[in-house]
Design a protein around this motif. Structure first.
Motif, PDB file in Angstrom:
ATOM      1  N   PRO A 701       0.816  -1.223   0.000  1.00 40.04           N
ATOM      2  CA  PRO A 701       0.000   0.000   0.000  1.00 40.04           C
ATOM      3  C   PRO A 701       0.850   1.274   0.000  1.00 40.04           C
ATOM      4  CG  PRO A 701      -0.875  -1.593   1.555  1.00 40.04           C
ATOM      5  CD  PRO A 701       0.449  -2.128   1.112  1.00 40.04           C
ATOM      6  N   ALA A 702       1.899   1.309   0.838  1.00 43.21           N
ATOM      7  CA  ALA A 702       2.767   2.488   0.897  1.00 43.21           C
ATOM      8  C   ALA A 702       3.466   2.703  -0.436  1.00 43.21           C
ATOM      9  CB  ALA A 702       3.793   2.343   2.019  1.00 43.21           C
ATOM     10  N   ARG A 703       3.929   1.599  -1.044  1.00 41.23           N
ATOM     11  CA  ARG A 703       4.596   1.694  -2.343  1.00 41.23           C
ATOM     12  C   ARG A 703       3.631   2.246  -3.393  1.00 41.23           C
ATOM     13  NH1 ARG A 703       7.339  -3.735  -4.250  1.00 41.23           N
ATOM     14  NH2 ARG A 703       8.179  -3.469  -2.139  1.00 41.23           N
ATOM     15  N   LYS A 704       2.372   1.836  -3.301  1.00 39.41           N
ATOM     16  CA  LYS A 704       1.371   2.323  -4.253  1.00 39.41           C
ATOM     17  C   LYS A 704       1.155   3.822  -4.101  1.00 39.41           C
ATOM     18  CE  LYS A 704      -3.232   1.058  -5.962  1.00 39.41           C
ATOM     19  NZ  LYS A 704      -4.415   0.170  -5.735  1.00 39.41           N
ATOM     20  N   VAL A 705       1.125   4.304  -2.851  1.00 37.10           N
ATOM     21  CA  VAL A 705       0.959   5.744  -2.590  1.00 37.10           C
ATOM     22  C   VAL A 705       2.154   6.517  -3.141  1.00 37.10           C
ATOM     23  CG1 VAL A 705       0.861   7.519  -0.796  1.00 37.10           C
ATOM     24  CG2 VAL A 705      -0.520   5.442  -0.575  1.00 37.10           C
ATOM     25  N   LEU A 706       3.359   6.059  -2.856  1.00 35.47           N
ATOM     26  CA  LEU A 706       4.563   6.774  -3.292  1.00 35.47           C
ATOM     27  C   LEU A 706       4.691   6.765  -4.813  1.00 35.47           C
ATOM     28  CD1 LEU A 706       7.011   5.485  -0.537  1.00 35.47           C
ATOM     29  CD2 LEU A 706       6.081   7.800  -0.763  1.00 35.47           C
ATOM     30  N   VAL A 726      -3.208  16.660  -1.999  1.00 37.97           N
ATOM     31  CA  VAL A 726      -3.144  15.723  -3.118  1.00 37.97           C
ATOM     32  C   VAL A 726      -3.752  14.373  -2.738  1.00 37.97           C
ATOM     33  CG1 VAL A 726      -0.888  14.686  -2.617  1.00 37.97           C
ATOM     34  CG2 VAL A 726      -1.635  14.949  -4.995  1.00 37.97           C
ATOM     35  N   LEU A 727      -3.779  14.079  -1.448  1.00 38.02           N
ATOM     36  CA  LEU A 727      -4.324  12.799  -0.988  1.00 38.02           C
ATOM     37  C   LEU A 727      -5.847  12.748  -1.086  1.00 38.02           C
ATOM     38  CD1 LEU A 727      -2.077  12.165   2.173  1.00 38.02           C
ATOM     39  CD2 LEU A 727      -1.736  11.350  -0.171  1.00 38.02           C
ATOM     40  N   ARG A 728      -6.456  13.894  -1.436  1.00 36.26           N
ATOM     41  CA  ARG A 728      -7.919  13.947  -1.526  1.00 36.26           C
ATOM     42  C   ARG A 728      -8.427  13.713  -2.948  1.00 36.26           C
ATOM     43  NH1 ARG A 728      -9.788  16.035   3.259  1.00 36.26           N
ATOM     44  NH2 ARG A 728      -8.251  17.184   4.517  1.00 36.26           N
ATOM     45  N   GLY A 736      -7.547   5.122   0.109  1.00 33.48           N
ATOM     46  CA  GLY A 736      -8.062   5.408   1.440  1.00 33.48           C
ATOM     47  C   GLY A 736      -8.203   6.895   1.647  1.00 33.48           C
ATOM     48  N   THR A 737      -8.746   7.266   2.798  1.00 35.93           N
ATOM     49  CA  THR A 737      -8.846   8.687   3.133  1.00 35.93           C
ATOM     50  C   THR A 737      -7.457   9.204   3.483  1.00 35.93           C
ATOM     51  OG1 THR A 737      -9.184   8.313   5.493  1.00 35.93           O
ATOM     52  CG2 THR A 737     -11.155   8.296   4.071  1.00 35.93           C
ATOM     53  N   PRO A 738      -7.234  10.533   3.470  1.00 31.93           N
ATOM     54  CA  PRO A 738      -5.919  11.060   3.865  1.00 31.93           C
ATOM     55  C   PRO A 738      -5.486  10.576   5.243  1.00 31.93           C
ATOM     56  CG  PRO A 738      -7.197  12.775   2.801  1.00 31.93           C
ATOM     57  CD  PRO A 738      -8.118  11.607   2.954  1.00 31.93           C
ATOM     58  N   MET A 739      -6.443  10.507   6.184  1.00 28.07           N
ATOM     59  CA  MET A 739      -6.092  10.052   7.529  1.00 28.07           C
ATOM     60  C   MET A 739      -5.685   8.584   7.527  1.00 28.07           C
ATOM     61  SD  MET A 739      -8.288  10.504  11.058  1.00 28.07           S
ATOM     62  CE  MET A 739      -8.247  12.287  10.846  1.00 28.07           C
ATOM     63  N   GLU A 740      -6.416   7.773   6.755  1.00 27.77           N
ATOM     64  CA  GLU A 740      -6.072   6.351   6.672  1.00 27.77           C
ATOM     65  C   GLU A 740      -4.704   6.152   6.034  1.00 27.77           C
ATOM     66  OE1 GLU A 740     -10.598   4.477   6.247  1.00 27.77           O
ATOM     67  OE2 GLU A 740      -9.418   4.970   4.465  1.00 27.77           O
ATOM     68  N   VAL A 742      -2.133   8.292   5.953  1.00 26.88           N
ATOM     69  CA  VAL A 742      -1.058   8.780   6.822  1.00 26.88           C
ATOM     70  C   VAL A 742      -0.906   7.894   8.053  1.00 26.88           C
ATOM     71  CG1 VAL A 742      -0.332  10.696   8.305  1.00 26.88           C
ATOM     72  CG2 VAL A 742      -1.228  11.162   6.015  1.00 26.88           C
ATOM     73  N   ASN A 743      -2.021   7.611   8.735  1.00 31.59           N
ATOM     74  CA  ASN A 743      -1.936   6.918  10.025  1.00 31.59           C
ATOM     75  C   ASN A 743      -1.858   5.402   9.905  1.00 31.59           C
ATOM     76  OD1 ASN A 743      -2.036   9.334  11.433  1.00 31.59           O
ATOM     77  ND2 ASN A 743      -4.257   9.349  11.522  1.00 31.59           N
ATOM     78  N   THR A 744      -2.655   4.824   8.989  1.00 34.78           N
ATOM     79  CA  THR A 744      -2.704   3.369   8.896  1.00 34.78           C
ATOM     80  C   THR A 744      -1.590   2.810   8.016  1.00 34.78           C
ATOM     81  OG1 THR A 744      -5.108   3.452   9.185  1.00 34.78           O
ATOM     82  CG2 THR A 744      -4.174   1.405   8.326  1.00 34.78           C
ATOM     83  N   ILE A 745      -1.435   3.388   6.813  1.00 37.55           N
ATOM     84  CA  ILE A 745      -0.453   2.843   5.873  1.00 37.55           C
ATOM     85  C   ILE A 745       0.972   3.216   6.261  1.00 37.55           C
ATOM     86  CG2 ILE A 745       0.321   2.907   3.468  1.00 37.55           C
ATOM     87  CD1 ILE A 745      -2.597   3.191   2.632  1.00 37.55           C
ATOM     88  N   PHE A 746       1.173   4.484   6.728  1.00 38.64           N
ATOM     89  CA  PHE A 746       2.539   4.930   7.039  1.00 38.64           C
ATOM     90  C   PHE A 746       2.828   4.963   8.541  1.00 38.64           C
ATOM     91  CE2 PHE A 746       2.150   6.349   2.696  1.00 38.64           C
ATOM     92  CZ  PHE A 746       3.427   6.167   2.183  1.00 38.64           C
ATOM     93  N   GLY A 747       1.794   4.748   9.354  1.00 39.48           N
ATOM     94  CA  GLY A 747       2.035   4.699  10.796  1.00 39.48           C
ATOM     95  C   GLY A 747       2.191   6.046  11.458  1.00 39.48           C
ATOM     96  N   GLY A 748       1.564   7.090  10.881  1.00 38.03           N
ATOM     97  CA  GLY A 748       1.603   8.413  11.512  1.00 38.03           C
ATOM     98  C   GLY A 748       2.213   9.466  10.617  1.00 38.03           C
TER      99      GLY A 748
END
Length: 768
Positions: A701-706, A726-728, A736-740, A742-748
């Motif tokens: 998931p993180a790789r997909k975001v980057l 840009v996450l919106r 996922g949502t911007p919060m998801e 940042v917090n879930t995929i990247f851990g904060g």
């Protein structure tokens, strides 16, 4: 409870916990005398291609006023990691801008006072928090500085019209109002105010009149303008608070029961004695006369306005102008005296109150090379054309090249098709005949939109009642039609066209006053309608006048005034006809031989050097070497902050991309243009990252975001990586949502920001 550590407090905390309490302790009223975080300017409009942003506005931490309309102290606050005087230089800039005599800097430990009034000794000294001067103390010193007695104080302390203490006139308007009222309190009876078009001269005049009227200093006032629309706009807008005390002089029998009179000067004067309605008033009836746009009528000795002013010679007289006239034949400075205040176009643009401009200059072959008829050649009406060389001075006066008009109309239409076909446009032509022909050719170039509404293009000239009837519609921001107006002189002055985005000049202009007035049609900003800047399309080399020192210089830089000289004779323009001295030729080809765009630079002048040289000069002021730039870029937590700072200093990245390459990031533009390094396109940088093993440390998931961020960078640049917004948008919304994210995929957020920094490092360096 332990006291807070000052060194750890923010600047705002220092204000709240230390500075504001010190002011209240000294007797300052927080409701009526203290204003905090006051925007002095709006921040200069920064234009990049078709997008705009604003520089940081000048903002004072505190403005203190003894009375509503007279600011007497400014305070610049800093946090406690600074020394007490760290904000002084910044505060002095504000003090000089706003005519404020007492300037303070503070870090919460005390105050550093700088005295511009000359009533303190020494000029700069430190005060403890408990020693801040009281309102009475500073006002007493202000009185000494201004030489005020009780009578003068009563006049200058009369409040301006306002329904809210927090909403004040702009700083330059307040300067103009206060200086004028002070001058009158000191007995001056001829006053000149110079304020650039679009800066609110009429509103400023209203506030001056209001204060003098309310204080009883002036009881009967005459406001003169030379356009009926100006008088009507004044009555219904800025002057509305005068209510039933105000009237407009509209007929030959005057009612002398009013106190505020508005008039078209032609309505109170004429060639015949019986038409001079102003003589129905006694010479001492008015004690104040305000002349709007005084550069046009009142400057000449034999003008009708001067006749009125001379009749009411005992009245105090104020002249308002954007273009002070100082020539061999006429001078409003000779009549009114040195201006008490000058606010220039350059300053208005720098402050962000006026719109900057770019110049699109188009040179035509016949204009530069001239044209000579063949032996025995006749025009389209069969008239033999005089055998001589015709050049730009002749075109659309003694010679009409119809294909030239057609070409101009085509270039204007092409421009609008690229920028916005409903952008309000004024085309200035040589004369009424030229304006009509221009209208016809523009209609043919825009037949599709004219088919939808015939008012898409109109001719607004003095001889056309139908065209003049459309003037209000052109001016109204919410009126879609007309869009394009062709004119000769009617719209050159006094037309408040807030949403005009394109000014086309296809007439020779040899008067600096006329040039300034025409440019002024575009200088207004209207944020509600996305009007922040405008374009000048110049077909007659008129934009060369921007290089004239008099364009934005002091009003006395012109030829010395000679009050006894005779004005030059004026030759009438030959009317359109099928013969006479005007020839109409329809079979001579005209071509464009040069086109170039010039931008408004950070120094308030058009950029005449190459963009590359201009960029190099501005970047190296801050980054003398490639190494210093790379070091700052690498260390910056926000790369966009460096770019925004360079934009504020005048670097035009979008314009540079147009010339060097749209695929290059601003980083590469700087490295290449300024420091001679070979550039990489954004796509090349993205491919470099994707070929490295940068992604192996991240899960799916993180790789997909980057990877999606890299695609955004490839399309739009670094701003898309650093913005959380840009996450919106797609494709992130599917992840996922911007919060998801940042917090879930990247851990904060800390981990997400760290990943972005590493991504940027991989993009811009060899390290991945």
């Amino acid at each position: 409870m332990d006291k807070p550590d000052k060194k750890k407090l923010s600047e705002r905390d220092i204000c709240t916990k230390f500075i504001t309490p010190a002011l209240i302790h000294s007797g300052w009223d927080i409701q009526s005398q203290i204003r905090e975080e006051v925007n002095i300017t709006d921040g200069r409009v920064l234009v990049s291609g078709e997008t705009v942003s604003r520089a940081r506005p000048k903002r004072a931490d505190y403005i203190l006023s003894y009375k509503q309309n007279i600011p007497i102290a400014v305070i610049e606050a800093k946090d406690n990691t600074h020394i007490v005087g760290s904000g002084m230089q910044q505060a002095l800039v504000y003090g000089e801008m706003m005519d404020i005599p007492f300037v303070f800097s503070s870090n919460g430990d005390g105050f550093l006072l700088h005295d511009r009034s000359g009533t303190y000794e020494p000029m700069e000294h430190e005060l403890s928090l408990s020693e801040f001067p009281s309102p009475f103390n500073l006002w007493s010193r202000y009185r000494i500085w201004k030489g005020l007695d009780d009578t003068k104080e009563r006049i200058i302390t009369e409040s301006y019209y306002s329904t809210d203490f927090r909403k004040t006139p702009r700083y330059y308007q307040l300067n103009a109002i206060n200086r004028t009222v002070e001058a009158i309190a000191n007995g001056r009876d001829r006053i000149l105010l110079v304020m650039a078009t679009g800066t609110g001269k009429t509103y400023t005049a209203f506030q001056i009149i209001w204060r003098l009227w309310k204080s009883g200093t002036k009881k009967r006032i005459l406001f003169l303008a030379d356009r009926n629309i100006l008088v009507d706009q004044t009555k219904t807008n800025d002057f509305k608070p005068f209510g039933s005390a105000m009237t407009k002089i509209t007929n030959r029998q005057v009612d002398k029961s009013y106190e505020i009179y508005l008039s078209l000067y032609q309505a109170v004067s004429g060639n015949d004695e019986e038409k001079n309605i102003y003589k129905q008033f006694s010479p001492d009836f008015f004690d104040l006369i305000v002349v709007d746009e005084c550069h046009r009528g009142s400057a000449a000795e034999d003008a009708m306005w001067r006749e009125i002013l001379d009749y009411f010679t005992n009245a105090t007289q104020i002249g308002l102008t954007a273009t002070p006239k100082e020539t061999k034949y006429a001078s409003n400075i000779h009549y009114f005296g040195e201006p008490v205040y000058v606010y220039s176009l350059k300053q208005g643009i720098e402050d962000g109150f006026l719109a900057p401009y770019r110049v699109y200059r188009i040179d035509l072959d016949k204009d530069l090379q001239g044209w000579r008829p063949n032996r025995g050649q006749v025009d389209k009406y069969g008239t033999l054309i005089e055998d001589r060389i015709y050049n730009q001075k002749d075109f659309d006066r003694s010679l009409v090249l119809e294909r030239r008009t057609e070409l101009v109309a085509r270039k204007v239409s092409e421009f609008l098709k690229n920028t916005g076909r409903y952008d309000k446009t004024i085309v200035f032509c040589e004369n009424i005949d030229h304006a009509e022909r221009m209208r016809q050719y523009l209609v043919n170039e825009n037949a599709d939109l004219v088919q939808e509404n015939s008012r898409y293009i109109v001719r607004i000239t003095g001889d056309s009642p139908e065209g003049k009837a459309e003037l209000d519609n052109f001016i109204l921001p919410d009126s879609r039609y007309p869009v394009i107006a062709t004119t000769s002189r009617l719209m050159g002055t006094g037309v408040d066209a807030q949403t005009c985005k394109l000014i086309v000049i296809d007439k020779r202009i040899e008067s600096m006053s006329e040039f300034k007035q025409i440019i002024g049609r575009g200088t207004r900003i209207n944020e509600d309608y996305n009007k922040y800047f405008f374009t000048i399309m110049d077909f007659r080399k008129v934009s060369e006048l921007f290089a004239d020192p008099d364009f934005d210089g002091e009003p006395l830089e012109n030829t010395e005034f000679d009050p006894v000289a005779s004005p030059p004779s004026i030759k009438p323009v030959v009317p359109a006809s099928s013969g006479g001295n005007r020839y109409v030729v329809n079979d001579v080809a005209v071509e464009v031989i040069a086109e170039r765009v010039q931008y408004y630079g950070a120094d308030g002048a058009l950029i005449t050097e190459s963009l590359e040289d201009y960029t190099k000069k501005h970047v190296t002021r801050q980054y003398a070497t490639l190494n210093s730039f790379l070091t700052s870029w690498t260390k910056a937590e926000q790369k966009t902050a460096i770019l925004e700072e360079l934009k504020e200093q005048g670097v035009l990245f979008d314009a540079l991309q147009e010339q060097v390459g749209k695929d290059y990031d601003p980083f590469d533009l700087i490295c290449h243009v300024v420091f001679g390094q070979p550039p990489l396109s954004r796509k090349e940088r993205v491919e470099k990252v994707r070929k490295a093993d940068y992604f192996t440390k991240y899960g799916g998931p993180a790789r997909k975001v980057l990877d999606a961020l890299l695609s955004k960078y490839s399309d739009g640049g670094i701003a898309d990586i650093e913005s959380m917004e840009v996450l919106r948008v797609d494709p992130f919304t599917a992840i996922g949502t911007p919060m998801e994210i940042v917090n879930t995929i990247f851990g904060g957020s800390a981990n997400y920001i760290s990943a972005i920094r590493q991504l940027e490092q991989c993009l811009y360096t060899a390290e991945c």
